[in-house]
Design a protein around this motif. Sequence first.
Motif, PDB file in Angstrom:
ATOM      1  N   PHE A   1      29.741  34.667  42.726  1.00  0.00           N
ATOM      2  CA  PHE A   1      30.564  33.775  43.548  1.00  0.00           C
ATOM      3  C   PHE A   1      31.793  33.280  42.791  1.00  0.00           C
ATOM      4  O   PHE A   1      32.858  33.115  43.377  1.00  0.00           O
ATOM      5  N   ALA A   2      31.639  33.046  41.493  1.00  0.00           N
ATOM      6  CA  ALA A   2      32.745  32.486  40.720  1.00  0.00           C
ATOM      7  C   ALA A   2      33.759  33.537  40.299  1.00  0.00           C
ATOM      8  O   ALA A   2      34.917  33.202  40.023  1.00  0.00           O
ATOM      9  N   ILE A   3      33.354  34.815  40.266  1.00  0.00           N
ATOM     10  CA  ILE A   3      34.268  35.861  39.784  1.00  0.00           C
ATOM     11  C   ILE A   3      34.457  36.959  40.822  1.00  0.00           C
ATOM     12  O   ILE A   3      35.545  37.155  41.360  1.00  0.00           O
TER      13      ILE A   3
ATOM     14  N   GLY B   1      25.569  43.236  29.744  1.00  0.00           N
ATOM     15  CA  GLY B   1      25.116  42.513  30.930  1.00  0.00           C
ATOM     16  C   GLY B   1      26.060  42.689  32.116  1.00  0.00           C
ATOM     17  O   GLY B   1      27.257  42.943  31.962  1.00  0.00           O
ATOM     18  N   ASP B   2      25.507  42.507  33.299  1.00  0.00           N
ATOM     19  CA  ASP B   2      26.269  42.660  34.539  1.00  0.00           C
ATOM     20  C   ASP B   2      26.725  41.284  35.020  1.00  0.00           C
ATOM     21  O   ASP B   2      26.425  40.254  34.409  1.00  0.00           O
ATOM     22  N   PHE B   3      27.463  41.259  36.128  1.00  0.00           N
ATOM     23  CA  PHE B   3      27.755  39.995  36.802  1.00  0.00           C
ATOM     24  C   PHE B   3      26.473  39.532  37.481  1.00  0.00           C
ATOM     25  O   PHE B   3      25.892  40.265  38.289  1.00  0.00           O
TER      26      PHE B   3
ATOM     27  N   THR C   1      41.102  32.166  32.600  1.00  0.00           N
ATOM     28  CA  THR C   1      40.571  33.141  31.631  1.00  0.00           C
ATOM     29  C   THR C   1      39.832  34.265  32.352  1.00  0.00           C
ATOM     30  O   THR C   1      39.882  35.418  31.925  1.00  0.00           O
ATOM     31  N   PHE C   2      39.130  33.931  33.437  1.00  0.00           N
ATOM     32  CA  PHE C   2      38.489  34.983  34.246  1.00  0.00           C
ATOM     33  C   PHE C   2      39.557  35.912  34.832  1.00  0.00           C
ATOM     34  O   PHE C   2      39.390  37.135  34.856  1.00  0.00           O
ATOM     35  N   ARG C   3      40.614  35.316  35.308  1.00  0.00           N
ATOM     36  CA  ARG C   3      41.712  36.079  35.905  1.00  0.00           C
ATOM     37  C   ARG C   3      42.309  37.039  34.868  1.00  0.00           C
ATOM     38  O   ARG C   3      42.612  38.197  35.168  1.00  0.00           O
ATOM     39  N   TRP C   4      42.472  36.532  33.657  1.00  0.00           N
ATOM     40  CA  TRP C   4      43.008  37.352  32.564  1.00  0.00           C
ATOM     41  C   TRP C   4      42.056  38.497  32.253  1.00  0.00           C
ATOM     42  O   TRP C   4      42.487  39.651  32.103  1.00  0.00           O
ATOM     43  N   ASN C   5      40.772  38.216  32.155  1.00  0.00           N
ATOM     44  CA  ASN C   5      39.775  39.265  31.907  1.00  0.00           C
ATOM     45  C   ASN C   5      39.792  40.308  33.018  1.00  0.00           C
ATOM     46  O   ASN C   5      39.700  41.520  32.756  1.00  0.00           O
ATOM     47  N   TYR C   6      39.878  39.824  34.247  1.00  0.00           N
ATOM     48  CA  TYR C   6      39.852  40.739  35.399  1.00  0.00           C
ATOM     49  C   TYR C   6      41.068  41.659  35.370  1.00  0.00           C
ATOM     50  O   TYR C   6      40.966  42.866  35.658  1.00  0.00           O
ATOM     51  N   TYR C   7      42.204  41.109  34.998  1.00  0.00           N
ATOM     52  CA  TYR C   7      43.432  41.900  34.946  1.00  0.00           C
ATOM     53  C   TYR C   7      43.341  42.987  33.876  1.00  0.00           C
ATOM     54  O   TYR C   7      43.732  44.137  34.093  1.00  0.00           O
ATOM     55  N   LEU C   8      42.802  42.644  32.706  1.00  0.00           N
ATOM     56  CA  LEU C   8      42.736  43.588  31.588  1.00  0.00           C
ATOM     57  C   LEU C   8      41.664  44.653  31.783  1.00  0.00           C
ATOM     58  O   LEU C   8      41.838  45.800  31.370  1.00  0.00           O
TER      59      LEU C   8
ATOM     60  N   GLY D   1      39.978  45.394  34.817  1.00  0.00           N
ATOM     61  CA  GLY D   1      39.759  45.912  36.162  1.00  0.00           C
ATOM     62  C   GLY D   1      38.475  45.405  36.779  1.00  0.00           C
ATOM     63  O   GLY D   1      37.939  46.020  37.705  1.00  0.00           O
ATOM     64  N   GLY D   2      37.985  44.286  36.271  1.00  0.00           N
ATOM     65  CA  GLY D   2      36.772  43.692  36.843  1.00  0.00           C
ATOM     66  C   GLY D   2      35.489  44.168  36.208  1.00  0.00           C
ATOM     67  O   GLY D   2      34.396  43.868  36.725  1.00  0.00           O
ATOM     68  N   HIS D   3      35.551  44.876  35.072  1.00  0.00           N
ATOM     69  CA  HIS D   3      34.316  45.325  34.417  1.00  0.00           C
ATOM     70  C   HIS D   3      33.716  44.175  33.610  1.00  0.00           C
ATOM     71  O   HIS D   3      34.435  43.492  32.863  1.00  0.00           O
ATOM     72  N   PRO D   4      32.414  43.945  33.722  1.00  0.00           N
ATOM     73  CA  PRO D   4      31.813  42.777  33.065  1.00  0.00           C
ATOM     74  C   PRO D   4      31.830  42.819  31.540  1.00  0.00           C
ATOM     75  O   PRO D   4      31.714  41.784  30.891  1.00  0.00           O
ATOM     76  N   TYR D   5      31.965  44.017  30.957  1.00  0.00           N
ATOM     77  CA  TYR D   5      31.902  44.133  29.489  1.00  0.00           C
ATOM     78  C   TYR D   5      32.953  43.237  28.825  1.00  0.00           C
ATOM     79  O   TYR D   5      32.649  42.521  27.866  1.00  0.00           O
TER      80      TYR D   5
END
Length: 871
Positions: free
Chosen positions: A56-58, A48-50, A99-106, A108-112
């Motif tokens: 808005f939240a991510i 799934g995508d964003f 947790t979003f910030r952590w996901n984004y860091y790991l 690179g912002g990919h929704p997977y």
Amino acid sequence: MELNNNICKPTKHCKNNWKVRFKQWNTQTVILIPVAAAIVCYINSLEGDFLHDDIFAIKSNRDARGESSLSEVFYNDFWGKPMVDKTSHKSYRPITVLTFRWNYYLSGGHPYAFHVTNVLLHAMMTGLLVYTCMDVFLLHSRVCLMTGILFAVHPIHTEAVSGIVGRADVLAGIFFLISFNLYIKSLDVRWQKSSVLVPEVQSLTLLCLSLVCGGLAMLCKEQGITVLGLSALYDVLICSRPGLIRILKGRKLRDGVVSLTKRIGLLCLVGVGFLVFRVWIMNGQMPLFQHQDNPASFSPHFLTRCLTYSCLWMYNGLLLLFPSTLCYDWQVGSIPLVESIYDLRNLATISFCIIMASLMWHWWKSFDCQSTSDATLTSLLLLVLPFLPASNLLFRVGFVLAERVLYIPSTGYCILISQGIHYLLDRFPYRRIHIVSASTLVLLVLIGKTWNQNYTWISRESLFRSGVKTLPHNAKAHYNYANYLKDKGSMAAATDHYQVAVSLYPDNPSAHNNLGTLLSNKTQAEYHFREALILCEDHKGAHVNLGSLMFDRGEQEVGISLLQRALEIDPNYEEAFLALAGMMVETQDWDEADRLFQSALKNNHVSAQAYHNYGTFLHRRGEETQALEFYQRALDVDPGHIVSIIDSARCLKNQGRLVQAEHNLKQALKIKRDDATMDMLGVVYFEMGRSREAILLYEDVLKESPNNTNLLFHYSQVLAKNLEFRKSEVALQQAIRLSPNSIEILTQMSKILGQQARHKEALPYLDHAITVAQRTNDKQALMDLFLQHGDHNKDLQQYSAAVKSFNEALGLGGNTPNVHLNLGALNHIQGKYAEAKQHYLLVLSMDPNHTIARDNLLKLERVLSQENSKL
């Protein structure tokens, strides 16, 4: 049944040997099966995508992207706005944002990675629920297993698990159960064996950790605070139940009562402290909701509010029991207000209340029993308490109905249903095959529904289309789908859905505003922009759109003032900065335009649109190298920003870097096949000398777009360069039929005819072009046209007409050596030597080394000297 070396051997006298086999299942097995079901059931959501609120939240949230300091996360709301801002949503969930910030860091912002995390957290929640049922509620293993599987696969959880922002509910649920488990573990375990009337605290550390986890649950999502209420009621009504019964029967009880009172007092004190903190962090302000968010709460009639609220509770119960109709948004039009006691829906509400009352009565009847495992009460506590913040009883909420808020309450529902099936199996052992078969069939149906519902959360199109299909009377669903269609470029379909949204709910200012942006009739567009401002005077988008419309209409001061008002409403509003900068460009206030572009980039340095617009500004000023740099920055932010790809290719083409321009255009075509992009690629091929490839490209694209004048025009140019004049003329004739007043096309036709020495046929096209240019008062175009007109007349030896045309060009500013040379030669031929000499001298004054003018002047002087000698 004989038991030998831990192996069950059924005998002909044992009818219930399956129960013994079931009891031998160890704890790990009972937990792992539901956990595996939770993972498998949501495996198809990983691609799934964003979507929707994720944007808005991510994607648009600096806190989630890791571009703000960690401290800012704890002062901003879930969407990245400061909590003290009056426009803040007041949803304070910093743990979820981290947790979003952590996901984004790991990732690179990919929704997977975000989806994988959500599924794993759901599996963890499922395992925790099963563990709680076994170790705290002391339920039968069969009930724990059924509860876990039902929770793992229930379709009501798709929004919380498949929708990334639903993680707030899942995280809150995890900390909710951890807090509750720690609280129970902090008590004396002897109460579970009925040897203690009122348990005492045996571990202050566990009790403190429980309170900390309760706070963390609240910092994941607001309803997490209800774990304190659950802990208190479970402690009083179940853990301390024997002592409470003793007190109710009039017997004195001192041991443990003081400890219980302290515990409950501590829970109340901490709960009040959490609430005070929430009010403080919100700056004492409640969120500002609109009527469309929760129509019932805005009703002035008390009866309407009561009937609608109770009806909504019934709807939530139905969604748990029959999750056939699921939708990402249940706003206006989905569930009409209940405004009369004669509304038939009240019967369903009454039925729901009777069921809940019956369950309470069932528990009350066994209140004085010495059972420490009360599934009915446990189910009701889990079902009701976490739902209270979403019930409208305590405060107004920002939604009509939301499936995600049922994530924690569904734990109680799953226990209740599982306990009911367990009761049926015990009550009707001879029907166990039918009961198990029916239960299995229901679970398979639920799995199928969840699996299918996950697909609706794969893309914006599938999500918004499902909303329109599921709830066709939901104005918000039509509005969101129209937004998607607009972004996709399907303007006609988007207009239709905006109009449906407006007709279903005329008080939605954003629907009016967005509809206005698509209307070609500017009067109607203005009406909708003004309607949006009437409904919401601080609608910044309507200010920008109305201001742009007024500016284009010539009312520049009004337009600029409207955009300035938009910036007063939101000083960081990117669209207002960019639109106002565009206006400054039109008024040639370059310095102010530059300042506004810089401000837009400063406020949001990851805006591809801002980088692109600034690049366009620089391109217009002739700073192509710098423009190319900003187009590239836009592509660094968003590699799929197709407008930047195309405009960078245009810059590269202008700089002669044709190979790079070709690469960029082909990249753009992989994203979206577009006639304009194909056209530019054809021009690049032409300039690279690859005429045959250009011709094949144009012929291919013209099959799909035979009436595109730009394609026809450039196709004719390539054909003419390739000396295929007949085909070039046919293409231009088609273009002229489509655009009879195009100066560019008419001029091209005259040139092609001139190349074939068909000057007489070329002149009518030039005459028409001159008429059009005179009508528009385009002096530069007129000058060029008169020069060509003179050339054609000169080739036809119509010298007087040619002189007239060149004089017209001269009068329009064509004071060039070429014009004077032509006029000198024509006057020379006509025997007007004085005029000819004057023009030759003017050419030489402009260019002393002009060979042709010098030679012609010498010839003229010889002629004059011969005439003088004859005299």
